[in-house]
Scaffold this motif. Structure first.
Motif, PDB file in Angstrom:
ATOM      1  N   ASN B  69      90.334  13.898  15.365  1.00  0.00           N
ATOM      2  CA  ASN B  69      88.724  14.210  15.816  1.00  0.00           C
ATOM      3  C   ASN B  69      89.593  14.415  17.211  1.00  0.00           C
ATOM      4  OD1 ASN B  69      87.576  12.375  14.116  1.00  0.00           O
ATOM      5  ND2 ASN B  69      88.191  10.163  15.037  1.00  0.00           N
ATOM      6  N   GLU B  70      90.732  14.564  17.426  1.00  0.00           N
ATOM      7  CA  GLU B  70      91.114  15.688  18.567  1.00  0.00           C
ATOM      8  C   GLU B  70      90.871  17.019  18.564  1.00  0.00           C
ATOM      9  OE1 GLU B  70      91.670  14.609  20.940  1.00  0.00           O
ATOM     10  OE2 GLU B  70      92.330  15.864  23.017  1.00  0.00           O
ATOM     11  N   SER B  71      90.829  17.201  17.708  1.00  0.00           N
ATOM     12  CA  SER B  71      90.675  19.400  17.265  1.00  0.00           C
ATOM     13  C   SER B  71      89.329  19.459  17.131  1.00  0.00           C
ATOM     14  CB  SER B  71      91.372  19.163  15.889  1.00  0.00           C
ATOM     15  OG  SER B  71      92.539  19.358  15.342  1.00  0.00           O
ATOM     16  N   LYS B  72      87.574  18.223  16.596  1.00  0.00           N
ATOM     17  CA  LYS B  72      86.884  18.117  16.949  1.00  0.00           C
ATOM     18  C   LYS B  72      86.603  17.934  18.350  1.00  0.00           C
ATOM     19  CE  LYS B  72      86.002  16.773  12.248  1.00  0.00           C
ATOM     20  NZ  LYS B  72      86.387  15.803  11.407  1.00  0.00           N
ATOM     21  N   ARG B  73      87.097  17.097  18.881  1.00  0.00           N
ATOM     22  CA  ARG B  73      86.534  17.306  20.462  1.00  0.00           C
ATOM     23  C   ARG B  73      87.072  18.563  21.548  1.00  0.00           C
ATOM     24  NH1 ARG B  73      88.156  15.210  25.217  1.00  0.00           N
ATOM     25  NH2 ARG B  73      90.870  15.505  24.829  1.00  0.00           N
ATOM     26  N   ILE B  74      88.085  19.709  21.365  1.00  0.00           N
ATOM     27  CA  ILE B  74      88.711  20.271  22.099  1.00  0.00           C
ATOM     28  C   ILE B  74      87.379  20.953  21.743  1.00  0.00           C
ATOM     29  CG2 ILE B  74      90.258  21.743  21.612  1.00  0.00           C
ATOM     30  CD1 ILE B  74      92.165  19.628  22.201  1.00  0.00           C
ATOM     31  N   ALA B  75      87.337  21.665  19.971  1.00  0.00           N
ATOM     32  CA  ALA B  75      86.326  22.776  19.769  1.00  0.00           C
ATOM     33  C   ALA B  75      85.129  22.424  20.585  1.00  0.00           C
ATOM     34  CB  ALA B  75      86.211  22.486  18.427  1.00  0.00           C
ATOM     35  N   ALA B  76      84.427  20.934  20.445  1.00  0.00           N
ATOM     36  CA  ALA B  76      83.087  20.629  20.853  1.00  0.00           C
ATOM     37  C   ALA B  76      82.859  20.811  21.831  1.00  0.00           C
ATOM     38  CB  ALA B  76      82.765  19.175  20.242  1.00  0.00           C
ATOM     39  N   ASN B  80      80.777  24.381  24.358  1.00  0.00           N
ATOM     40  CA  ASN B  80      79.954  23.984  24.722  1.00  0.00           C
ATOM     41  C   ASN B  80      79.502  24.745  26.560  1.00  0.00           C
ATOM     42  OD1 ASN B  80      77.389  22.159  25.249  1.00  0.00           O
ATOM     43  ND2 ASN B  80      78.653  20.725  26.460  1.00  0.00           N
ATOM     44  N   HIS B  81      81.065  24.464  26.768  1.00  0.00           N
ATOM     45  CA  HIS B  81      81.903  25.554  27.810  1.00  0.00           C
ATOM     46  C   HIS B  81      81.203  27.298  27.606  1.00  0.00           C
ATOM     47  CE1 HIS B  81      83.803  26.075  31.508  1.00  0.00           C
ATOM     48  NE2 HIS B  81      85.235  26.666  31.131  1.00  0.00           N
ATOM     49  N   MET B  82      81.227  27.329  26.042  1.00  0.00           N
ATOM     50  CA  MET B  82      80.787  29.025  26.308  1.00  0.00           C
ATOM     51  C   MET B  82      79.612  29.464  27.159  1.00  0.00           C
ATOM     52  SD  MET B  82      82.431  30.881  24.295  1.00  0.00           S
ATOM     53  CE  MET B  82      83.998  30.146  23.907  1.00  0.00           C
ATOM     54  N   ALA B  83      78.682  28.571  27.158  1.00  0.00           N
ATOM     55  CA  ALA B  83      77.872  29.291  27.959  1.00  0.00           C
ATOM     56  C   ALA B  83      78.188  29.456  29.592  1.00  0.00           C
ATOM     57  CB  ALA B  83      76.142  27.947  27.990  1.00  0.00           C
ATOM     58  N   ASN B  84      78.767  28.412  30.084  1.00  0.00           N
ATOM     59  CA  ASN B  84      79.452  28.781  31.747  1.00  0.00           C
ATOM     60  C   ASN B  84      80.116  30.362  31.469  1.00  0.00           C
ATOM     61  OD1 ASN B  84      77.989  25.984  31.668  1.00  0.00           O
ATOM     62  ND2 ASN B  84      80.466  25.198  31.711  1.00  0.00           N
ATOM     63  N   LEU B  85      81.070  30.719  30.499  1.00  0.00           N
ATOM     64  CA  LEU B  85      81.344  31.852  30.649  1.00  0.00           C
ATOM     65  C   LEU B  85      80.853  33.218  30.368  1.00  0.00           C
ATOM     66  CD1 LEU B  85      84.566  30.726  28.217  1.00  0.00           C
ATOM     67  CD2 LEU B  85      84.656  30.630  30.740  1.00  0.00           C
ATOM     68  N   ASN B 150      72.047  28.281  24.612  1.00  0.00           N
ATOM     69  CA  ASN B 150      72.275  27.329  26.188  1.00  0.00           C
ATOM     70  C   ASN B 150      72.682  26.439  25.561  1.00  0.00           C
ATOM     71  OD1 ASN B 150      70.890  30.338  27.370  1.00  0.00           O
ATOM     72  ND2 ASN B 150      69.373  29.831  27.803  1.00  0.00           N
ATOM     73  N   ARG B 151      73.343  26.083  24.784  1.00  0.00           N
ATOM     74  CA  ARG B 151      73.735  24.635  24.122  1.00  0.00           C
ATOM     75  C   ARG B 151      73.019  23.201  24.822  1.00  0.00           C
ATOM     76  NH1 ARG B 151      75.396  29.078  23.150  1.00  0.00           N
ATOM     77  NH2 ARG B 151      77.569  29.692  23.433  1.00  0.00           N
ATOM     78  N   GLY B 199      78.432  22.206   8.776  1.00  0.00           N
ATOM     79  CA  GLY B 199      79.254  22.376   9.970  1.00  0.00           C
ATOM     80  C   GLY B 199      78.299  22.301  10.745  1.00  0.00           C
ATOM     81  N   ASN B 200      78.652  21.225  11.993  1.00  0.00           N
ATOM     82  CA  ASN B 200      78.710  21.007  13.440  1.00  0.00           C
ATOM     83  C   ASN B 200      77.739  19.504  12.888  1.00  0.00           C
ATOM     84  OD1 ASN B 200      79.163  23.513  14.257  1.00  0.00           O
ATOM     85  ND2 ASN B 200      77.459  23.695  14.806  1.00  0.00           N
ATOM     86  N   LEU B 201      77.646  19.074  12.401  1.00  0.00           N
ATOM     87  CA  LEU B 201      76.793  17.655  11.732  1.00  0.00           C
ATOM     88  C   LEU B 201      77.841  16.471  11.835  1.00  0.00           C
ATOM     89  CD1 LEU B 201      73.562  17.381  11.287  1.00  0.00           C
ATOM     90  CD2 LEU B 201      74.486  17.021   8.327  1.00  0.00           C
ATOM     91  N   GLY B 202      78.717  16.879  11.697  1.00  0.00           N
ATOM     92  CA  GLY B 202      79.491  15.519  11.524  1.00  0.00           C
ATOM     93  C   GLY B 202      79.495  14.726  12.734  1.00  0.00           C
ATOM     94  N   LYS B 203      79.283  14.878  13.550  1.00  0.00           N
ATOM     95  CA  LYS B 203      79.607  14.581  15.009  1.00  0.00           C
ATOM     96  C   LYS B 203      78.539  14.537  16.223  1.00  0.00           C
ATOM     97  CE  LYS B 203      84.295  13.484  14.179  1.00  0.00           C
ATOM     98  NZ  LYS B 203      84.080  11.160  14.179  1.00  0.00           N
ATOM     99  N   THR B 204      78.205  15.750  16.014  1.00  0.00           N
ATOM    100  CA  THR B 204      77.585  16.473  17.458  1.00  0.00           C
ATOM    101  C   THR B 204      75.100  17.602  17.325  1.00  0.00           C
ATOM    102  OG1 THR B 204      78.273  18.517  17.088  1.00  0.00           O
ATOM    103  CG2 THR B 204      79.603  16.879  18.473  1.00  0.00           C
TER     104      THR B 204
END
Lengths: 518, 518
Positions: B69-76, B80-85, B150-151, B199-204
């Motif tokens: 769950n921590e791996s998933k939280r960090i990847a999410a 999400n932060h990608m758009a800012n970069l 743009n997430r 992919g991506n459906l499980g949590k977010t």
């Protein structure tokens, strides 16, 4: 044999479920087949072990990847708890050496099926340690044997160094004898000579059977010897002064095992801690060897590790069977496409391509189980012969080369076949094979080091080749595996009996012809 | 080309260290070589991405296996932060389609080298989603395109069902049109038709581009269509009523991706959510297809996923190169044995056996990078041609079969080669390769599904074979890959030009002879 056995101790398969249809088609009794592949006593031992583990909450399986330290803590607790379960009753020690080893191997296989971390932890800390102790130690070391079995001490075997793995002759840890105090001074000259990868050493070992170069006060080296080296206080697990010990860190698998490193800083151990079966330092501080050829002595001593390689083969055959069975069962349940465009989907086991992918591994699991058992019997009979013979140790030394060659070719073959079976099974189970729940990922990660430890597969293969090439000049085959080479002169006159097939693209047209016969 | 380029943007290698000795021996400039394998702009993009990630603490790498769950939280959070970069500046959208894709592929490769979970998460949620949207949607769906970039929405592509993976024709999720409310009713008939592995459906995920069978009120089926289906409230991430969604659980690798399942219970979505490029339901509730051959329509629509397969090939070539480089570098540093019995150990790279094990994978990394680039260019030029042509979509449909066959043979070849390279590298690095720190375990676990997703390798191989067999009767090869089959009549008159070698055991005696020539 199977007919006379009461098979009721083998639990039945579920009556219903999606596999029932295929199971009904069998024209043989699967329990009879099971009793052909494994002896009744071996199977009974395994089922007994599994029942003990099932009933004990300490062995409840985790469904998720645990943090590495938690895996290590649980494996250590489980190993420590083993003595309470009385898995190896005292009677076993009254049996013949072959029966005893059969029993211990069955226990090892059963534990490995439950948790490779646990079985490897026990095999390293108890099996390998004790085998080495028997091969290299004498009466004065027997107290360690039972202590290891009863978990009064946690042991490990420290051979490999950071920069010296396959090439054990380059090991650079030293043991200088000090006649004044009658002690050995164990010392690690630099980081590359640190003992590394030692299973059980990272967090818990209290004793390390350590390989070091023995030096007498005159500065002469007498080669590698084994020493009983205390590492940690058994009560506090705090390392003794002069011992720098730690964990080597996270691995791909087997994270229940605390592989460690250790460096010694002029660390003193008593005279009696030298394993002195093949050589010792006498009252006057002079080295006395029991054998004239130290190379052969080392070979015989190291041969005690063959037991470890045979254990790996047995584990790998189980792993191979497990992977094949997972893939076969899944393919009988999973349906995809069918012969008619809009008809029903059929189980993927019906497809030739799928059969071609997984059935060979099912066959390999059967064949390699039989061959591993046969190798085990040759190995045990060699050890029994050597014990009965008055020249026992000599005879064992003669057999060592051939057994080593046999094991050095079989271990790579079996471990690589299991490796490939796991991968094919993973892919044959598609996405569902990629779920942790399929167990195939853990099988792969835990099986992986079998191709490396107890002799790198490629290095072992070269050792087997080396022996084979020597047989060409002079057959020395007490086990009889290359007796056919005695007929080499006749064989050399034969040429390959070749059948050539010639075919064109749109139809097959076979034309066979024979080349020269002998 | 390379000579005219300022190479200073490529960071230098360390001057010292244990590899310096071998590096000094090179008779070429490695930066020139790098610029032969990759275009300047591609490399600059990659270095830019890596620099951005290096400077951002959110992308600090963990040295330990994280709870899933921590791996998933960090990847999410990272996604999400990608758009800012601002990794993909707006100018990229003004470039030609080929230049834009080159840029996006370079970004994907760079992210994949850092974290496969992150790049796959973005590729699934942005790349695949948007490609499918372009291929299947119309003007009215364009708002989702930018929103995904743009997430503002988290997207996924829901095709596979629990019991329907490779066989997409068996998909059983339904979309019944209700003319009264002008809505589609999305429904999952039973658990086997639950969308799975998404992919991506499980949590977010907030939006799922879902494939379902479209039914008109007269009960007629019009085959698979794509629908924009809202899953969760974007503010709270709570699922909407009628949507049963969850995570499928722990996997062997890629645990940063929250693969999920979803079941719909007569869930209503508006009329405009049908992706209507190839067909739509008009005001009167009647289905109108833009094309006469629905099968080809589906083929063209699905061809949009070829981009995903090409992405996998690019990632796999990088993985292959990484594994080969890890093994080659280690073998130049690791010393073991030597030519003289008691002489110095030499680096294991000097052994023929070791070279034979790892050099072919280094060569494969070079060859397959070039061939993947070439395939990418063919693919892009086909898309460009189709866009310029007034019959664009028709032309694209003609090219689909051949590109699909090309990709269906290349993807298995490349992903399997990378798989084998990782394994050989792991074993060639011995015990040290089994440390998590070697990265080979994570490479293997994360690369593994490439052999399965976006088309199981064995199924793809059969599709390529199927196309090839059809070419035998009638060459239809706009890309020109099987033009040689036009000469099949001449070729069939040729027989194999065989060189036979006959040898005996103690010396080699070669005898070559020719069979019939054409």
């Amino acid at each position: 044999m199977a007919q006379t056995v009461n098979k009721s101790f083998i639990p039945d398969l579920p009556k219903g479920g999606p596999l029932a249809e295929y199971r009904k088609r069998a024209n043989f009794d699967w329990k009879d087949l099971k009793l052909i592949f494994e002896e009744e006593q071996t199977l009974k031992t395994k089922y007994r072990v599994w029942k003990l583990l099932e009933e004990d909450p300490l062995f409840t399986r985790s469904n998720t990847n645990l943090p590495t330290n938690e895996s290590k803590r649980i494996a250590a607790m489980q190993m420590n708890h083993m003595a309470n379960l009385n898995i190896v009753p005292d009677e076993v020690y009254n049996e013949s050496i072959t029966q005893r080893h059969k029993y211990l191997c069955a226990v090892n296989e059963a534990l490995h099926a439950y948790s490779p971390s646990l079985s490897v932890k026990i095999a390293l800390g108890v099996g390998l340690f004790n085998n080495a102790l028997i091969a290299m130690g004498t009466e004065r070391h027997q107290k360690y044997y039972k202590a290891a079995w009863n978990r009064e001490i946690v042991t490990c075997l420290a051979i490999t160094e950071v920069s010296h793995g396959s090439n054990t002759k380059r090991i650079r840890t030293t043991a200088n004898y000090d006649p004044k105090t009658k002690e050995y001074i164990i010392h690690t000259p630099d980081f590359e000579a640190a003992k590394a990868w030692v299973g059980n050493l990272g967090k818990t070992a209290t004793i390390a059977l350590t390989f070091a170069n023995l030096y007498t006060p005159d500065g002469e080296s007498h080669g590698l010897h084994g020493f009983i080296v205390p590492i940690r206080d058994p009560k506090t697990l705090i390392a003794y002064p002069g011992v720098l010990v730690g964990d080597i860190g996270e691995k791909i698998g087997l994270n229940g095992i605390d592989n460690g490193f250790v460096m010694f800083n002029n660390y003193r151990i008593p005279h009696e801690n030298l394993l002195n079966r093949t050589g010792d330092i006498n009252e006057e501080g002079v080295y006395e060897s029991v054998f004239s050829e130290p190379g052969k002595v080392l070979g015989a001593a190291l041969e005690s590790f063959s037991a470890g390689r045979i254990g790996i083969m047995q584990e790998s055959v189980n792993t191979l069977a497990k992977a094949a069975v997972i893939a076969v069962r899944y393919s009988a349940v999973r349906k995809q496409f069918g012969p008619e465009r809009d008809g029903e989907d059929i189980p993927i086991i019906e497809y030739q391509l799928h059969q071609w992918r997984i059935f060979p591994y099912l066959a390999a699991a059967c064949v390699l189980r039989v061959s591993t058992f046969s190798l085990f019997e040759s190995y045990m009979s060699a050890i029994e012969r050597s014990q009965k013979d008055s020249n026992g140790f000599e005879l064992l030394t003669q057999l060592v080369s051939e057994l080593h060659a046999l094991i050095s070719s079989s271990k790579p073959h079996i471990t690589w076949t299991a490796r490939d079976a796991i991968q094919e099974a993973r892919e044959a189970c598609g996405g569902h094979g990629y779920l942790k729940a399929s167990r195939l990922g853990d099988l792969r990660n835990d099986h992986d080091p079998s191709c490396t430890y107890e002799g790198d597969n490629n290095v072992l293969g070269q050792q087997a080749s080396n022996w084979l090439v020597r047989q060409w000049e002079n057959v020395e085959s007490p086990v009889g595996t290359v007796d056919f080479l005695n007929r080499k002169d006749q064989m050399m006159k034969r040429t390959f009996n070749c059948v050539s097939k010639r075919w064109s693209f749109d139809h097959f047209e076979c034309e066979s012809f024979c080349l020269l016969y002998f």
